[in-house]
Design an enzyme around this catalytic site. Sequence first.
Site, PDB file in Angstrom:
ATOM      1  N   ASP A 189      34.187  37.757   2.333  1.00 33.69           N
ATOM      2  CA  ASP A 189      35.649  37.784   2.208  1.00 33.69           C
ATOM      3  C   ASP A 189      36.322  38.040   3.547  1.00 33.69           C
ATOM      4  O   ASP A 189      37.392  38.661   3.611  1.00 33.69           O
ATOM      5  CB  ASP A 189      36.086  38.862   1.199  1.00 33.69           C
ATOM      6  CG  ASP A 189      35.408  38.732  -0.152  1.00 33.69           C
ATOM      7  OD1 ASP A 189      35.166  37.595  -0.575  1.00 33.69           O
ATOM      8  OD2 ASP A 189      35.119  39.773  -0.779  1.00 33.69           O
ATOM      9  N   GLU A 201      41.815  32.348  -6.374  1.00 28.16           N
ATOM     10  CA  GLU A 201      41.842  33.680  -5.754  1.00 28.16           C
ATOM     11  C   GLU A 201      41.794  33.517  -4.242  1.00 28.16           C
ATOM     12  O   GLU A 201      41.938  32.426  -3.712  1.00 28.16           O
ATOM     13  CB  GLU A 201      40.654  34.520  -6.246  1.00 28.16           C
ATOM     14  CG  GLU A 201      39.301  33.931  -5.907  1.00 28.16           C
ATOM     15  CD  GLU A 201      38.140  34.747  -6.441  1.00 28.16           C
ATOM     16  OE1 GLU A 201      38.364  35.808  -7.052  1.00 28.16           O
ATOM     17  OE2 GLU A 201      36.981  34.316  -6.257  1.00 28.16           O
TER      18      GLU A 201
END
Length: 518
Positions: free
Chosen positions: A18, A227
């Site tokens: 991420d 997302e």
Amino acid sequence: MKHLGLNPYLPFWETVPDGEPHVFDGRIYIFGSHDRRNGTSYCEDDYAGWSAPVEDPGNWRYEGVIYRREQDPINGAPYDGKLPAFDSAFSNGAMHLLYAPDVTKGSDGRYYLYYALDFTNVISVAVCDTPAGQYEFLDYVRKADGTIPQIGRWFDPAILSEESGNYLYYGFCPPVRFPGMEQLDIPGGMMVRLADDMHTIISEPKCVANGCDTAKGTCYEEHPFFEASSIRKFGDWYYFVYSSLQGHELCYGMAKTPEGPFEYKGVIVSNGDLGLNGNQLAVNYTGNNHGGLVQIADKYYIFWHRQTHGIGFSRQGCADEVQFLEDGTIPQIAITSCGLNDGPLPAKGYYETYIACHLTEADRTKVGHVIESGPEGGELVIPEEWPYVTEEPLCGDAENNGDPVMVTDISEVSKNLKPYIYNLRKGAVAGFKYFAFDGTEQEITLELRHSETPGSMEVRLDAPDGPVVAHVNTDLLKDAKPGKWEKVTVPLAATANTHALYFVVTEGILDFASFEIR
């Protein structure tokens, strides 16, 4: 001496997915969540800081733990204010985990860390005087009256601070509602403006990228927002990067203002190269993806992540260069082994195989999504045909069963673990892009291991079915003991210019740790 840039860009044992890259004061800082090797869930560790100099982006420095989950009052830290209402359907009484963060430098010169604890539907803010120092909890993102708008899922924050204001992007948009989400309005990727205190909402939420509920008939219909919001500005354009419903790809939209709406423009990267030049077969086992764009000196890169250990819970950060066309759009790029190297790797040298950017079994149609759940939530079972990157202890006895060695001194980790590709069966391929050959390379040494009978391997150029430039046959491994690593040196056909290397198993089952070209 400048360090080589490799993918993954952090040491092989580190699992920071991420990743949001930012350049502050001449250094690249990476802010991401933190998996465990051989993990059983996402983001099981606290935030770890890493940075590298802009002029040497292969030279990463560990900054230590920069924020711990127990610092959030939802997890029990002292707090004088009133806690916001938060979901607890998935916590089972355990401490909530730190999910994907982002950081910005505020107008006051301080650095603000935005994050969401797992599935709480709340975004928290911490602050620090330096980019990778010890962040301290500041407050929760909410309106002046203490409420949190129930539009969109408050998840995967991205933050942009500029002269016109502070813009917070967020969202999670699944095709089905999880417990506690049944009545929630989830239109897609969302944006709100924040006050100068960096946590008070001063605008109504606005959908800037359509998700599953709203994508039909829009430019997002084929790649709806799921997302992983990320926001950057380059030139006159704002770029909103996100993970689509497909999961393995990072897509993007463009707008002239930070408030959007952003027009969908395409895929930047897939962690299986799916869709690249029409490719329908993954070059690697795919999984979720999250990352962001960054300018480093005069080049631009997309940061993304891959999966290891055959599962979805041991993810590693990677990066690859992107090109902007005249209209500001970004064509999809291929994933490589040399993402931050400013060009191909020198062919002469020693390389560990964990940098493979292509890893497939014999039947390419079976190279699919990594394992993320077991039967009825039980043990993760990896198909016996799958090869994958893993590691094993260099010390201790065989009863460790290959489990990672836990050490307290981070400088000692690499000395205690050996990375390798496990379980390359007949027809399996490990590929590496790219190497610059000067034509004088004469031999290649491969570090291999077999479990039962000796195997054989071909080294090919440019494609799994490309020209053979070296061959390790079974006779060369016949004296090697099963389970023991053996280095085998064979001639390498004369090669010049830049090429990818593909190692193809032609017989047996092999583990593959390294290769050296001389």
